[in-house]
Design a protein around this motif. Structure first.
Motif, PDB file in Angstrom:
ATOM      1  N   PHE A 177       0.660  -1.023  -0.139  1.00  0.00           N
ATOM      2  CA  PHE A 177      -0.035   0.101  -0.414  1.00  0.00           C
ATOM      3  C   PHE A 177       1.075   1.378  -0.340  1.00  0.00           C
ATOM      4  N   GLN A 178       2.018   1.299   0.533  1.00  0.00           N
ATOM      5  CA  GLN A 178       2.624   2.321   0.463  1.00  0.00           C
ATOM      6  C   GLN A 178       3.399   2.184  -0.826  1.00  0.00           C
ATOM      7  N   GLY A 179       3.609   1.476  -1.373  1.00  0.00           N
ATOM      8  CA  GLY A 179       3.902   1.955  -2.736  1.00  0.00           C
ATOM      9  C   GLY A 179       3.086   2.365  -3.574  1.00  0.00           C
ATOM     10  N   LEU A 180       2.143   1.373  -3.534  1.00  0.00           N
ATOM     11  CA  LEU A 180       0.570   2.160  -4.499  1.00  0.00           C
ATOM     12  C   LEU A 180       0.909   3.060  -4.128  1.00  0.00           C
ATOM     13  N   HIS A 196       3.394   8.956   5.315  1.00  0.00           N
ATOM     14  CA  HIS A 196       2.765   9.580   6.324  1.00  0.00           C
ATOM     15  C   HIS A 196       3.186   8.136   8.134  1.00  0.00           C
ATOM     16  N   THR A 197       4.022   7.569   8.216  1.00  0.00           N
ATOM     17  CA  THR A 197       4.854   7.329   9.383  1.00  0.00           C
ATOM     18  C   THR A 197       3.732   7.387  11.260  1.00  0.00           C
ATOM     19  N   SER A 198       2.781   6.419  10.840  1.00  0.00           N
ATOM     20  CA  SER A 198       2.083   6.514  11.867  1.00  0.00           C
ATOM     21  C   SER A 198       1.708   4.948  12.791  1.00  0.00           C
ATOM     22  N   ALA A 199       1.001   5.006  13.861  1.00  0.00           N
ATOM     23  CA  ALA A 199       0.655   3.714  14.092  1.00  0.00           C
ATOM     24  C   ALA A 199      -0.378   3.175  15.384  1.00  0.00           C
ATOM     25  N   MET A 200      -1.331   2.911  15.688  1.00  0.00           N
ATOM     26  CA  MET A 200      -2.339   3.075  16.232  1.00  0.00           C
ATOM     27  C   MET A 200      -2.995   2.049  16.882  1.00  0.00           C
ATOM     28  N   THR A 201      -3.476   2.141  17.729  1.00  0.00           N
ATOM     29  CA  THR A 201      -4.184   0.732  18.198  1.00  0.00           C
ATOM     30  C   THR A 201      -6.205   0.781  18.773  1.00  0.00           C
ATOM     31  N   ALA A 202      -6.580  -0.136  18.301  1.00  0.00           N
ATOM     32  CA  ALA A 202      -8.135  -0.066  18.603  1.00  0.00           C
ATOM     33  C   ALA A 202      -8.594  -1.115  19.332  1.00  0.00           C
ATOM     34  N   GLU A 203      -9.037  -0.817  20.241  1.00  0.00           N
ATOM     35  CA  GLU A 203      -9.783  -2.161  21.113  1.00  0.00           C
ATOM     36  C   GLU A 203     -10.588  -2.076  21.045  1.00  0.00           C
ATOM     37  N   GLU A 253      -4.349  -3.881  15.790  1.00  0.00           N
ATOM     38  CA  GLU A 253      -3.318  -2.477  14.695  1.00  0.00           C
ATOM     39  C   GLU A 253      -3.151  -1.893  13.827  1.00  0.00           C
ATOM     40  N   LEU A 254      -3.360  -0.967  13.703  1.00  0.00           N
ATOM     41  CA  LEU A 254      -3.086   0.351  12.311  1.00  0.00           C
ATOM     42  C   LEU A 254      -2.159   0.609  12.439  1.00  0.00           C
ATOM     43  N   THR A 255      -1.323   0.322  10.445  1.00  0.00           N
ATOM     44  CA  THR A 255      -0.511   1.027  10.464  1.00  0.00           C
ATOM     45  C   THR A 255      -0.744   1.876   8.514  1.00  0.00           C
ATOM     46  N   ALA A 256       0.024   3.533   9.273  1.00  0.00           N
ATOM     47  CA  ALA A 256       0.108   4.318   8.592  1.00  0.00           C
ATOM     48  C   ALA A 256       0.538   3.618   7.270  1.00  0.00           C
ATOM     49  N   ALA A 257      -0.165   3.942   5.669  1.00  0.00           N
ATOM     50  CA  ALA A 257       0.713   3.624   5.252  1.00  0.00           C
ATOM     51  C   ALA A 257       1.136   5.118   3.784  1.00  0.00           C
ATOM     52  N   ILE A 304      -5.746  10.774   5.386  1.00  0.00           N
ATOM     53  CA  ILE A 304      -4.406   8.866   5.650  1.00  0.00           C
ATOM     54  C   ILE A 304      -5.241   7.669   5.297  1.00  0.00           C
ATOM     55  N   VAL A 305      -4.500   7.282   5.245  1.00  0.00           N
ATOM     56  CA  VAL A 305      -4.696   5.791   4.454  1.00  0.00           C
ATOM     57  C   VAL A 305      -4.236   4.525   5.749  1.00  0.00           C
ATOM     58  N   LEU A 306      -5.426   3.975   6.388  1.00  0.00           N
ATOM     59  CA  LEU A 306      -4.303   2.621   7.976  1.00  0.00           C
ATOM     60  C   LEU A 306      -4.887   1.430   6.854  1.00  0.00           C
ATOM     61  N   VAL A 307      -3.909   0.831   7.194  1.00  0.00           N
ATOM     62  CA  VAL A 307      -3.837  -0.444   7.116  1.00  0.00           C
ATOM     63  C   VAL A 307      -3.823  -1.487   8.737  1.00  0.00           C
ATOM     64  N   CYS A 308      -4.667  -1.774   8.836  1.00  0.00           N
ATOM     65  CA  CYS A 308      -5.232  -2.950   9.542  1.00  0.00           C
ATOM     66  C   CYS A 308      -4.777  -3.742   9.571  1.00  0.00           C
ATOM     67  N   SER A 309      -3.613  -4.733  10.817  1.00  0.00           N
ATOM     68  CA  SER A 309      -3.559  -5.957  10.698  1.00  0.00           C
ATOM     69  C   SER A 309      -4.073  -6.964  10.836  1.00  0.00           C
TER      70      SER A 309
END
Length: 130
Positions: free
Chosen positions: A17-20, A30-37, A44-48, A55-60
């Motif tokens: 997704f970062q490549g895209l 954009h480099t950030s990470a966050m969690t949602a409980e 875990e969500l990481t910004a692409a 912002i585009v976030l990828v949920c692992s």
């Protein structure tokens, strides 16, 4: 900028997704990470990438590797909206065979409308059908 359709397909197939967004579409890193409980499960969500506040976030995937169900995806979206008003969430499975893209459209004076687009291996990734 001309879109290289085959390269775009490859980024989607590779779950890159970062490549895209950054290399292919020219979005900003954009480099950030966050969690949602949600229901005692931590996602875990990481910004692409990001572009002008979107912002585009990828949920692992979590234990078990499956993409969360629709109700859980919406709960995650509501938590993310408290931090990032404009966002696209991409949910992936552990085997990297499926992606669900969720975008909550917010128009002034209108209720939030969520659309989801699904991609699975073996289907043309540019279709991303709802």
């Amino acid at each position: 900028m001309t879109l290289d359709v085959e390269r775009t397909r490859q980024y989607l197939r590779d779950f890159d997704f970062q490549g895209l967004f950054v290399r292919q579409l020219g979005w900003d890193r954009h480099t950030s990470a966050m969690t949602a409980e949600i229901d005692d499960v931590t996602f875990e969500l990481t910004a692409a990438a990001q572009k002008r506040g979107l912002i585009v976030l990828v949920c692992s995937p979590v234990e078990g590797g499956a993409i969360p169900n629709h109700a859980t995806r919406r709960k995650i979206e509501r938590q993310i909206a408290k931090i990032y008003y404009e966002h696209i969430l991409i949910f992936i499975d552990a085997e990297r065979t499926a992606q669900i893209w969720l975008w909550a459209r917010r128009d002034p004076g209108q209720p939030i409308r969520c659309s989801e687009h699904i991609y699975t291996i073996g289907v043309d990734p540019l279709s991303l059908t709802p």
